[in-house]
Design a protein around this motif. Structure first.
Motif, PDB file in Angstrom:
ATOM      1  N   LEU A  26       0.829  -1.203   0.000  1.00 22.73           N
ATOM      2  CA  LEU A  26       0.000   0.000   0.000  1.00 22.73           C
ATOM      3  C   LEU A  26       0.864   1.254   0.000  1.00 22.73           C
ATOM      4  O   LEU A  26       0.600   2.205  -0.751  1.00 22.73           O
ATOM      5  CB  LEU A  26      -0.920  -0.009   1.224  1.00 22.73           C
ATOM      6  N   ALA A  27       1.907   1.271   0.810  1.00 18.75           N
ATOM      7  CA  ALA A  27       2.793   2.433   0.876  1.00 18.75           C
ATOM      8  C   ALA A  27       3.455   2.694  -0.477  1.00 18.75           C
ATOM      9  O   ALA A  27       3.604   3.848  -0.896  1.00 18.75           O
ATOM     10  CB  ALA A  27       3.855   2.224   1.952  1.00 18.75           C
ATOM     11  N   LYS A  28       3.829   1.624  -1.170  1.00 20.12           N
ATOM     12  CA  LYS A  28       4.439   1.789  -2.493  1.00 20.12           C
ATOM     13  C   LYS A  28       3.455   2.411  -3.474  1.00 20.12           C
ATOM     14  O   LYS A  28       3.820   3.244  -4.305  1.00 20.12           O
ATOM     15  CB  LYS A  28       4.930   0.430  -3.007  1.00 20.12           C
ATOM     16  N   TYR A 200      -6.309   3.826   6.867  1.00 17.93           N
ATOM     17  CA  TYR A 200      -4.863   3.744   7.023  1.00 17.93           C
ATOM     18  C   TYR A 200      -4.257   5.130   6.849  1.00 17.93           C
ATOM     19  O   TYR A 200      -4.771   5.946   6.074  1.00 17.93           O
ATOM     20  CB  TYR A 200      -4.236   2.828   5.980  1.00 17.93           C
ATOM     21  N   GLN A 201      -3.133   5.369   7.531  1.00 17.33           N
ATOM     22  CA  GLN A 201      -2.333   6.545   7.241  1.00 17.33           C
ATOM     23  C   GLN A 201      -1.006   6.089   6.650  1.00 17.33           C
ATOM     24  O   GLN A 201      -0.372   5.164   7.151  1.00 17.33           O
ATOM     25  CB  GLN A 201      -2.065   7.388   8.487  1.00 17.33           C
ATOM     26  N   CYS A 202      -0.619   6.756   5.565  1.00 12.81           N
ATOM     27  CA  CYS A 202       0.645   6.465   4.895  1.00 12.81           C
ATOM     28  C   CYS A 202       1.465   7.754   4.897  1.00 12.81           C
ATOM     29  O   CYS A 202       1.499   8.478   3.886  1.00 12.81           O
ATOM     30  CB  CYS A 202       0.410   5.981   3.473  1.00 12.81           C
ATOM     31  N   ILE A 208       7.924   3.727   3.348  1.00 17.97           N
ATOM     32  CA  ILE A 208       7.985   2.285   3.126  1.00 17.97           C
ATOM     33  C   ILE A 208       6.897   1.537   3.890  1.00 17.97           C
ATOM     34  O   ILE A 208       6.859   0.319   3.884  1.00 17.97           O
ATOM     35  CB  ILE A 208       9.364   1.704   3.532  1.00 17.97           C
ATOM     36  N   ASN A 209       6.002   2.264   4.557  1.00 16.87           N
ATOM     37  CA  ASN A 209       4.987   1.567   5.329  1.00 16.87           C
ATOM     38  C   ASN A 209       3.757   2.443   5.513  1.00 16.87           C
ATOM     39  O   ASN A 209       3.806   3.656   5.388  1.00 16.87           O
ATOM     40  CB  ASN A 209       5.529   1.154   6.698  1.00 16.87           C
ATOM     41  N   TYR A 221       1.819   6.898  14.962  1.00 16.35           N
ATOM     42  CA  TYR A 221       0.737   7.540  14.217  1.00 16.35           C
ATOM     43  C   TYR A 221      -0.639   7.146  14.717  1.00 16.35           C
ATOM     44  O   TYR A 221      -1.553   7.941  14.708  1.00 16.35           O
ATOM     45  CB  TYR A 221       0.875   7.198  12.728  1.00 16.35           C
ATOM     46  N   CYS A 222      -0.814   5.934  15.133  1.00 13.02           N
ATOM     47  CA  CYS A 222      -2.116   5.541  15.659  1.00 13.02           C
ATOM     48  C   CYS A 222      -1.937   4.365  16.599  1.00 13.02           C
ATOM     49  O   CYS A 222      -0.967   3.625  16.513  1.00 13.02           O
ATOM     50  CB  CYS A 222      -3.075   5.187  14.534  1.00 13.02           C
ATOM     51  N   ARG A 223      -2.870   4.217  17.488  1.00  8.02           N
ATOM     52  CA  ARG A 223      -2.768   3.129  18.453  1.00  8.02           C
ATOM     53  C   ARG A 223      -4.162   2.636  18.828  1.00  8.02           C
ATOM     54  O   ARG A 223      -5.142   3.361  18.716  1.00  8.02           O
ATOM     55  CB  ARG A 223      -2.036   3.584  19.705  1.00  8.02           C
ATOM     56  N   THR A 224      -4.247   1.415  19.287  1.00 11.38           N
ATOM     57  CA  THR A 224      -5.506   0.841  19.712  1.00 11.38           C
ATOM     58  C   THR A 224      -5.731   1.151  21.187  1.00 11.38           C
ATOM     59  O   THR A 224      -4.862   0.912  22.011  1.00 11.38           O
ATOM     60  CB  THR A 224      -5.502  -0.684  19.516  1.00 11.38           C
TER      61      THR A 224
END
Length: 236
Positions: A26-28, A200-202, A208-209, A221-224
């Motif tokens: 996805l990042a690519k 998602y955040q890219c 690369i992720n 960037y994010c957490r549960t």
């Protein structure tokens, strides 16, 4: 009889497992869009592409095999001129748009998702099946005032998308938090999107992720949160 019931339960559980996009793949894709479709650095735009599940889950997948540099140039020129790309390349697997500069309430996400039933997204979804994957990317996060909570919010459009591709992979991704929203209650607002389509955040700094906003691992960037009810963005 007990054994048979147990086997049926296991099969049902296996069928209910949601397949996730490969975050590196996805990042690519996101980097490819920003390098080859974005009208100019920092400019807001949105793009969606129809792929297969295998292409979305393979870390080694190269998007150029289904969205060439020549096609990316066509899309870029189309949206630079203020037009919406509605399957504007020969593979007919991409839609894209920029917001109209003369209309402050016009947003690229909305332009791709509406009108429900005859939107660019509906046209992209015309030939999807259970083996399909649709990735929707917007450079800036959907704004709270208009895209999430306003009269022209995108939630019905997202539900329409999800209902047409219930068994495939659906991905909604963005790169940067919209600058005017950094003081808003983003965990509460963004979960309205994530409840419909996985978000998602890219981020540009992590080319690369990408990061799933309700994943199990804590990131910058994010957490549960403990009850997994919503996610929280930190380190804007």
């Amino acid at each position: 009889m007990v054994a048979v019931k147990g086997l049926i339960l296991i099969c049902l559980l296996q069928l209910s497992v949601q397949v996730d996009v490969n975050k590196i793949a996805l990042a690519k894709m996101m980097k490819y869009f920003d390098d080859n479709v974005q009208p100019k650095p920092g400019a807001q735009y949105a793009i969606a592409i129809r792929l297969t599940k295998n292409q979305c889950t393979d870390e080694k997948f190269s998007i150029t095999s289904v969205f060439s540099l020549a096609d990316a140039k066509i899309v870029k020129e189309t949206i630079k001129n203020g037009q919406t790309c509605e399957l504007c390349t020969s593979p007919k697997n991409v839609i894209a748009a920029r917001p109209k500069s003369e209309d402050p309430k016009d947003h690229s996400e909305y332009r791709l998702l509406y009108p429900v039933g005859n939107s660019p997204m509906d046209k992209l979804l015309k030939n999807v099946d259970k083996n399909s994957c649709v990735v929707f990317y917007t450079y800036n996060s959907p704004c709270v005032k208009e895209c999430i909570s306003g009269e022209k919010n995108i939630l019905d459009g997202l539900s329409n998308w999800k209902n047409k591709l219930k068994d495939g992979i659906n991905v909604f991704a963005f790169q940067s938090i919209w600058g005017k929203d950094v003081t808003k209650d983003l965990p509460n607002e963004f979960q309205k999107i994530d409840k419909i389509v996985p978000l998602y955040q890219c981020p540009e700094a992590e080319q690369i992720n990408c990061f799933k906003c309700r994943g199990q691992k804590t990131t910058s960037y994010c957490r549960t949160v403990p009850d997994n009810a919503y996610y929280q963005y930190i380190n804007y």
